[in-house]
Each structure stands twice: as C-alpha cells, then as structure tokens.
Design an enzyme around this catalytic site. Structure first.
Site, PDB file in Angstrom:
ATOM      1  N   LYS A 288      -1.311   4.325   8.958  1.00 44.08           N
ATOM      2  CA  LYS A 288      -1.390   5.712   8.484  1.00 44.08           C
ATOM      3  C   LYS A 288      -2.318   5.769   7.278  1.00 44.08           C
ATOM      4  O   LYS A 288      -1.953   5.387   6.170  1.00 44.08           O
ATOM      5  CB  LYS A 288      -0.009   6.252   8.083  1.00 44.08           C
ATOM      6  CG  LYS A 288      -0.041   7.779   7.956  1.00 44.08           C
ATOM      7  CD  LYS A 288       0.895   8.344   6.933  1.00 44.08           C
ATOM      8  CE  LYS A 288       0.350   8.420   5.557  1.00 44.08           C
ATOM      9  NZ  LYS A 288      -0.846   9.274   5.342  1.00 44.08           N
TER      10      LYS A 288
ATOM     11  N   GLY B  88      -0.390   2.203  -2.860  1.00 45.36           N
ATOM     12  CA  GLY B  88      -0.437   3.571  -3.376  1.00 45.36           C
ATOM     13  C   GLY B  88       0.243   3.648  -4.713  1.00 45.36           C
ATOM     14  O   GLY B  88       0.305   2.657  -5.456  1.00 45.36           O
ATOM     15  N   SER B  89       0.796   4.806  -4.992  1.00 43.31           N
ATOM     16  CA  SER B  89       1.366   5.037  -6.327  1.00 43.31           C
ATOM     17  C   SER B  89       2.715   4.334  -6.465  1.00 43.31           C
ATOM     18  O   SER B  89       3.435   4.125  -5.477  1.00 43.31           O
ATOM     19  CB  SER B  89       1.538   6.534  -6.555  1.00 43.31           C
ATOM     20  OG  SER B  89       2.424   7.065  -5.591  1.00 43.31           O
ATOM     21  N   THR B  90       3.068   4.022  -7.686  1.00 39.96           N
ATOM     22  CA  THR B  90       4.358   3.385  -7.948  1.00 39.96           C
ATOM     23  C   THR B  90       5.491   4.337  -7.561  1.00 39.96           C
ATOM     24  O   THR B  90       6.521   3.909  -7.030  1.00 39.96           O
ATOM     25  CB  THR B  90       4.428   2.948  -9.420  1.00 39.96           C
ATOM     26  OG1 THR B  90       3.437   1.923  -9.613  1.00 39.96           O
ATOM     27  CG2 THR B  90       5.789   2.383  -9.792  1.00 39.96           C
TER      28      THR B  90
ATOM     29  N   GLY C  21       5.863   4.150  -3.889  1.00 38.48           N
ATOM     30  CA  GLY C  21       6.343   2.791  -3.607  1.00 38.48           C
ATOM     31  C   GLY C  21       7.846   2.675  -3.795  1.00 38.48           C
ATOM     32  O   GLY C  21       8.548   2.065  -2.983  1.00 38.48           O
TER      33      GLY C  21
ATOM     34  N   GLU D 101       1.824  -2.701  -2.955  1.00 33.55           N
ATOM     35  CA  GLU D 101       0.725  -2.911  -3.897  1.00 33.55           C
ATOM     36  C   GLU D 101       0.532  -1.576  -4.601  1.00 33.55           C
ATOM     37  O   GLU D 101       0.071  -0.616  -3.988  1.00 33.55           O
ATOM     38  CB  GLU D 101      -0.530  -3.360  -3.122  1.00 33.55           C
ATOM     39  CG  GLU D 101      -1.508  -4.087  -4.005  1.00 33.55           C
ATOM     40  CD  GLU D 101      -2.482  -3.135  -4.658  1.00 33.55           C
ATOM     41  OE1 GLU D 101      -2.221  -2.747  -5.816  1.00 33.55           O
ATOM     42  OE2 GLU D 101      -3.465  -2.771  -4.019  1.00 33.55           O
TER      43      GLU D 101
ATOM     44  N   CYS E  72      -6.846   0.382  -8.545  1.00 36.02           N
ATOM     45  CA  CYS E  72      -5.595  -0.122  -9.134  1.00 36.02           C
ATOM     46  C   CYS E  72      -5.860  -1.271 -10.095  1.00 36.02           C
ATOM     47  O   CYS E  72      -5.051  -1.558 -10.960  1.00 36.02           O
ATOM     48  CB  CYS E  72      -4.627  -0.531  -8.032  1.00 36.02           C
ATOM     49  SG  CYS E  72      -5.383  -1.502  -6.740  1.00 36.02           S
TER      50      CYS E  72
ATOM     51  N   GLU F 108      -1.060   5.023 -15.795  1.00 36.99           N
ATOM     52  CA  GLU F 108      -2.249   4.802 -14.969  1.00 36.99           C
ATOM     53  C   GLU F 108      -2.989   6.131 -14.850  1.00 36.99           C
ATOM     54  O   GLU F 108      -2.417   7.131 -14.418  1.00 36.99           O
ATOM     55  CB  GLU F 108      -1.837   4.313 -13.575  1.00 36.99           C
ATOM     56  CG  GLU F 108      -3.033   4.058 -12.672  1.00 36.99           C
ATOM     57  CD  GLU F 108      -2.654   3.461 -11.324  1.00 36.99           C
ATOM     58  OE1 GLU F 108      -1.731   3.981 -10.671  1.00 36.99           O
ATOM     59  OE2 GLU F 108      -3.274   2.461 -10.931  1.00 36.99           O
TER      60      GLU F 108
END
Ligand code: NDP
Length: 454
Positions: free
Chosen positions: A155, A208-210, A213, A230, A264, A357
């Site tokens: 995806k 992707g984003s924390t 995640g 990641e 990242c 970030e």
C-alpha cells in the site's frame, strides 16, 4: 472500488494523473490473491526464485529513466536524486536475488537425534510505505519479502502511488507469477488499517510517522502479527572543533535539506562545539544559500518543493519567529509547495523545532562544550534513527559512535543508508532492520526440526 484519486504534482500543484481509489473490500481481494499465490511461490526452488528477482531487477533497470521521471514529478524530488533512488531500487533487487540460496540454518548438537533450523516464509506480508522515497522504501521491503518466499500486498501513500503501480506492471511483465505482488492504492485509515487487522496477513512492514506506527503496533496485537516499524527521527550532526570544518559545513546542508528535509534520516539538529561555532556558521551560510531550489525536472535543481500544501503548513509552524532565522535560502515564486532552506539559531532547548521531527528543510544549530555535553544533547530525543560525528580524533569518533543511541551512525560522513548494511531505529524510531543481511530475519520464522536417530 468506489472512488477516484487525483494525484497532484507538487511542483505545479496541477493534477498529474487520476487512479482508482481502493477500499477495504479491494484489500480483502488483494490479500486473497496473495494468499492463493503463496503455496506455489514458497515452493519455487531457491535458484528459480533468485532468477525471478534478477529478471525483475533487469526489467526495472530497463525502465530506470521512466521510473525516475515519474518519481521526480509525483514526489517533487530533483531528477538526479530520483535517478539515484531508482538505481538503489534495482540494486536492492539484485542484492536480495542472492538471498534465496543463502537462507542458511544451523545444526545444533542434541541427544538421541539431529536438530537443525530452517527459515520459513511468513505468508502474506502487508507493506505500508510513505511518500518521501516511494519506490525506494517499497523495494527495501519487497525484495527481502519476496526473496524469502512471501507474497505481498503493497500500500503506497495516496500522495505518491504512481511508481508502485508501474512497478506492479513491470513485475508482471518480468514474469513474477500472478498474485505474488499486489498493489492497493487507497487511504491509510481504511486500506492500511484493513491490512493491519486482516487475519490472513502475517506481518506488517511499515515506514512512516511515529504516531501511525504506534497505532499499527496496537492494531497488530489482536492477531499477533509480526511488525517492523521504521519511524521518525531527529538526528544529530555533531561537529567537533577539531573536525575538517570545511568538509562538515559543505556536507551539512545536503544532510538536512536533501529531499527538502522530508527524510527520516535528516540531520536536523546540527550540534557544533562552541569554540568553532562562528567559523562553522560562516562556512554554512554560503553553502545553504547556494542550494538550487526549483523545478525537479531541471538537471541543476538540488531541492524541490514539499509534498503538499498540508506539509508546507506543518513545516511553517516550526518557523514562528523570524528572530531565530540565522540563514535562509531562496525559493521560486509561483505555483508549487516551496519552502526555503532555513537554519534556526539560537534556539531554546525546549522549542518544538529542537524536539519534534519537522520533516521539512529546517535545521537548528545548537552549541556544545565538550564530548560529554555532545553525547547528552545527541541523545536528548525520543528518536534514535541516525546521525553523524565529525572529528579528526579517531578514538573520540569511536566513543561517540558507541554512545549515541541510534541504529545507524556515520563518522566524517552523513551517509548511512546502503543496500548491504542494516538500517533501522532505536527508541521511538521503531524496531526491526531493513536492508543488508538482517532484513531477512524480519521476513522469515525460524523453525527447529528434530529427527530421532535412537
Ligand atoms: P503517515 O505515517 O500518516 O503515512 C505513512 C503511510 O501510512 C501512508 O501509506 C499512509 O497512507 C499510511 N497510513 C496512515 N494512517 C494509517 C493507519 N491508520 N493504518 C495504516 N496505515 C496508515 O505519514 P504522513 O504521510 O501523514 O506524514 C506525517 C509525518 O510523518 C511527516 O510529517 C513526518 O514527520 C512523518 N513521516 C515519516 C516518515 C519516515 O520515513 N520515517 C515518512 C513519512 C512521514 P495514506 O497516506 O495513503 O493515507
């Protein structure tokens, strides 16, 4: 299929292409295709699976320029960068073409028989990837997953689906059997979520984003899915006074403004030893101002636009006061989600720009006193992905490299991503490793077999 997705070109804000937008039922259908293809794909002999991956690498290489232009336009990245990234996609498939015949096990001494281990594929693997390095990050997951005998549902991010869709066509034409590679273009909150919850998906590999995640890790718990994450970063670029300051200052802009900071690994906290600060800033300023921001398809361009208007607003929210802007580069006028390379100094230790970030072309400069201070500052973050240390003192470089809590670290360099070495994070930058020999661990289960001989 309920809807149409309009894909925007970030450098022009114009529609680039329209593609069908999938929903949860399409995910179910893709998972069913992948599940159906799994028994035959895992049974392909190691040498034949290796040949499939080599053929796919060759086919991708044959479409190198087409894919690079598509990626440059859809993600708004300089064509030169996109060419490098598609080159890495090809290299990643070539590297993992060596894996099917090297998935080695161990023999373990036991009583009354023989024990040995084998590596089994997981089954159907869901791959959820972001928009910053669309096909590259997909390849980091696709290649080891397929090499280990899994089938996949990929995806891509809705903002950048085009190279993933083209990849599926190229893979089919290269002879990858039907159902082994499936691409579903749809929103994360429906299609991504469905993959995470689906009982027939054995593992999710996510970049992707924390924040997302965290929700994936929680959602995967219901079916005890394997997960690798990641996530974000807030990496430190630590410059000691005894470093080659010219080299460190020349390299620093690329390490944070590359891909318009949407990386990242961006070294967005530049830590400089106090006694070298003035000299370093004097070298940094012309290097930042020299960055050519503009049309991604122009060969001279070094930095493109941000991915979307929303991302530009998010990045702008970190530059609230012009007082802290020490250096600012140039941007084109007119359409496009442009944001000038920006260096903030001085900054408060608690400022959002220091702690969060940014994922845009904004760096902060933070002075430090000594090695201990540098270690403390480098680790003063929830993240632990990447970083750099610049010094001519080899022992100090090694001490720093061990003390900084990140998955990858570079000495007198800002480069930490290679096909053949592991990549991933400590702390809230995620878990699991991509690339190198270690990625295969995340796409296989270890099985222990005992054969009685008594
Ligand atoms: P997201 O984490 O939202 O998106 C990454 C991928 O996850 C996309 O494919 C997205 O789909 C999908 N996704 C979103 N929500 C879900 C969900 N609930 N379940 C399953 N999949 C989901 O990142 P954003 O695009 O929103 O970027 C926001 C911030 O994240 C950035 O500003 C940056 O800080 C960070 N980021 C970090 C990246 C990294 O490489 N570490 C990469 C990208 C972002 P879709 O977008 O199609 O809805």
């Amino acid at each position: 299929m309920t809807d149409t997705l309009v894909v925007i070109e970030p450098a022009t804000e114009a529609a680039l292409e329209e593609v069908p937008r999938a929903d949860a039922a399409d995910v179910d259908a893709a998972v069913a295709r992948a599940k159906g293809a799994f028994p035959a794909w895992r049974a392909v002999t190691p040498a034949a699976r290796a040949a499939h991956l080599r053929a796919l690498a060759d086919a991708l290489a044959a479409h190198h320029e087409e894919l690079a232009v598509l990626e440059a336009r859809n993600a708004g990245k300089p064509l030169g960068d996109a060419r490098g990234e598609i080159g890495m996609v090809v290299d990643t498939f070539r590297y993992y073409a060596g894996a099917p015949e090297r998935l080695l096990g161990e023999t373990i001494p036991v009583a009354a028989g023989q024990s040995w281990t084998v590596r089994e594929p997981l089954g159907v693997v869901g791959l959820i990837v972001p928009w910053n390095f669309p096909l590259t990050i997909a390849a980091w997951k696709l290649a080891p997953a397929l090499a280990a005998g899994n089938t996949v549902v990929l995806k891509p991010a809705e903002l950048t689906p085009l190279t993933a869709l083209r990849f599926a066509q190229i893979a089919a034409a290269a002879g990858i059997p039907d159902g082994v590679v499936n691409v579903v273009v749809g929103p994360g909150r429906t299609c991504g979520q469905r993959l995470v919850e689906h009982p027939d998906v054995a593992k999710i590999a996510f970049t992707g984003s924390t924040a997302v995640g965290r929700s994936i890790a929680a959602g995967a718990a219901d079916t005890i899915k394997r997960v690798t994450l990641e996530l974000g970063g807030k990496s430190a670029n630590v410059v000691f006074a005894d470093a080659d300051l010219e080299a460190a200052a020349a390299a620093a802009p690329g390490a944070v403004f590359g891909n318009a900071g949407q990386d990242c690994c961006a070294r967005s906290r530049i830590l400089v030893q106090a006694q070298a600060l003035d000299d370093f800033m004097a070298l940094l300023e012309p290097a930042v101002k020299a960055i050519k921001v503009g049309d991604p398809l122009s060969e001279a361009t070094q930095m493109g636009p941000l991915i979307s208007a929303g991302q530009r607003d998010a990045v702008a929210s970190f530059v609230v006061s012009d007082a802290a802007v020490a250096i600012r580069g140039d941007v084109p006028s007119g359409p496009g989600y442009w944001f000038a390379p920006t260096v903030l100094y001085p900054v408060d230790a608690g400022a959002r720009a220091v702690r969060e970030e940014i994922f845009g072309p904004v760096a902060v400069v933070i002075p430090f006193q000594d090695e201990e201070d540098a270690m403390r500052l480098a680790n003063d973050t929830i993240y632990g992905l990447s970083g750099s240390v610049w010094t001519r003192d080899g022992a100090r470089a090694l001490r720093m490299a061990r003390a900084i809590d990140t998955g990858v670290i570079s000495i007198n360099s800002n480069n930490s991503v290679r096909v053949s070495t592991p990549f991933g994070g400590f702390k809230q930058s995620g878990y699991g490793r991509e690339l190198g020999p270690h990625a295969l661990d995340s796409y296989t289960e270890v099985k222990s077999i005992f054969y009685a001989t008594s």
